[in-house]
Design a protein around this motif. Structure first.
Motif, mmCIF file in Angstrom:
data_model
loop_
_atom_site.group_PDB
_atom_site.id
_atom_site.type_symbol
_atom_site.label_atom_id
_atom_site.label_comp_id
_atom_site.label_asym_id
_atom_site.label_seq_id
_atom_site.Cartn_x
_atom_site.Cartn_y
_atom_site.Cartn_z
ATOM 1 N N ARG A 27 0.865 -1.177 0.000
ATOM 2 C CA ARG A 27 0.000 0.000 0.000
ATOM 3 C C ARG A 27 0.902 1.227 0.000
ATOM 4 O O ARG A 27 1.718 1.419 0.906
ATOM 5 N N CYS A 28 0.749 2.062 -1.017
ATOM 6 C CA CYS A 28 1.661 3.192 -1.213
ATOM 7 C C CYS A 28 0.927 4.505 -0.911
ATOM 8 O O CYS A 28 -0.049 4.837 -1.587
ATOM 9 N N HIS A 29 1.412 5.228 0.066
ATOM 10 C CA HIS A 29 0.868 6.540 0.373
ATOM 11 C C HIS A 29 1.632 7.654 -0.331
ATOM 12 O O HIS A 29 1.264 8.818 -0.233
ATOM 13 N N ASN A 30 2.692 7.284 -1.043
ATOM 14 C CA ASN A 30 3.543 8.246 -1.726
ATOM 15 C C ASN A 30 4.006 7.607 -3.031
ATOM 16 O O ASN A 30 4.423 6.452 -3.036
ATOM 17 N N PRO A 31 3.956 8.340 -4.154
ATOM 18 C CA PRO A 31 4.365 7.718 -5.420
ATOM 19 C C PRO A 31 5.797 7.228 -5.437
ATOM 20 O O PRO A 31 6.139 6.348 -6.226
#
Length: 384
Positions: A27-31
């Motif tokens: 899960r990526c909260h930042n590219p």
């Protein structure tokens, strides 16, 4: 007979157990965290017989390709050292791939980005760079000695001189470009357990130096094979017009670690096109010029080395930016790229200065051309 509720509980419990066995994507909260942890793919026929293939590190699974890694690392390091001020403009020369990485880094770190390129940049990459928020400038004339590459760098300097606080990461000479690839090397250690031979394309010199340095901490007897294009001056050939982009250079990047290489191969455009298309039809995995050239050389290594030799090859990107070149029949026919099948073995020269190469050729004597004999120097411009 169990009730509907108990049936649902059983189904729910079964699905929960199954879900625990699935390794999901992060899960990526930042590219920035979408880059890295790329897969490896086994490649054999038609490059090598079954059981004699190599492992391809598919860097095309990054958002923009392998150069997302150094772009993100170099900008973060510059900010940490105070070289890049908050909100300052990032300015760099690019043939495409590093520009995609810098556009990503600019988004992540909230910096405007200006990219200087040349008329040979693929139109779809120009449009994507603009869509990603970068300002793209195109030089109109190549430098008489340093070609498009030097012309772009001179325009970068003009922009830097005219723009307060502007920062150039300088992918050709910045050692952060090398250290950025430590995670990729550690991924290979985890994925393959052992690497005996590493095959890398060479442009700025960053990923060949960075990956090999870390791998040799684990595997001291690692063999490093560099892959260049005909017409490139990096390994001592005279600089000429180059059809292939993304590998090779018309200048001498300081990031190239000449002492690390055991041998170098030069590959011609038609040979790289054959390899790219063979990869696509046989493994549903391909890329651009660099990927084709690396696959050709890695296949030769797989055919000629001991059976238990473990070979890793870095495929720098995917096929998307090459739809109008490598995978365009009209373009390839115009440049006579579809009538040549590569030989099974390369030519061999003892020293890079022996002759100008025009087809797949290898040399086991890798030297820094700036420090080497003066034989070839009158034909080239030596840049700082």
């Amino acid at each position: 007979m169990p009730s509907i509720l108990s049936n649902n509980a059983v189904v729910s419990s079964s699905r929960s157990s199954t879900a625990q066995l699935i390794s999901s994507a992060p899960r990526c909260h930042n590219p920035a965290t979408t880059a890295g942890n790329t897969p490896v793919l086994w490649i054999d026929q038609p490059f090598a017989p079954p059981g004699r293939g190599f492992w391809a590190k598919l860097e095309g699974f990054n958002p923009g390709g392998v150069k997302d890694r150094p772009a993100l690392h170099m900008i973060a390091a510059a900010k940490e050292r105070g070289e890049l001020r908050p909100g300052a403009r990032i300015v760099e020369s690019t043939s495409g791939s590093f520009g995609l990485g810098l556009a990503l880094a600019g988004t992540v770190h909230r910096h405007p980005v200006t990219l200087v390129t040349d008329p040979e940049l693929e139109p779809n990459i120009h449009r994507m760079l603009t869509a990603y928020g970068a300002r793209v400038e195109t030089v109109s004339e190549p430098d008489p000695s340093g070609g498009w590459q030097q012309a772009r760098r001179e325009r970068v300097q003009e922009i830097l001189d005219a723009t307060p606080d502007a920062y150039c990461p300088d992918q050709y000479h910045n050692p952060d470009n090398i250290t950025a690839y430590a995670p990729l090397a550690l991924e290979l250690v985890s994925q393959l357990g052992r690497v005996d031979i590493l095959v890398c394309s060479v442009g700025t010199g960053g990923h060949s130096a960075g990956i090999s340095q870390v791998l040799r901490e684990f595997f001291p007897h690692l063999t490093l094979i560099g892959v260049d294009t005909i017409g490139s001056t990096i390994f001592g050939q005279p600089a000429q017009s180059r059809l292939m982009r993304g590998l090779g250079s018309s200048i001498y990047p300081r990031n190239v670690d000449y002492a690390a290489f055991d041998e170098v191969h030069w590959v011609a455009p038609a040979e790289a096109v054959w390899a790219c298309r063979a990869l696509a039809t046989t493994h549903h995995a391909s890329g651009g010029w660099s990927t084709g050239a690396v696959a050709l050389v890695a296949g030769w290594a797989a055919r000629t080395c001991d059976l238990d030799t473990r070979i890793a090859a870095v495929f720098p990107d995917g096929p998307h930016r090459y739809f109008d070149t490598v995978y365009n029949d009209d373009y390839c026919a115009h440049h006579d790229l579809l009538t040549v099948s590569p030989p099974s073995t390369p030519d061999t020269i003892a020293r890079s200065a022996d002759r100008i190469v025009s087809r797949w050729t290898r040399c086991g004597n890798v030297v820094d051309p700036i420090q080497a004999t003066e034989i070839m120097r009158p034909r080239m411009r030596i840049l700082p």
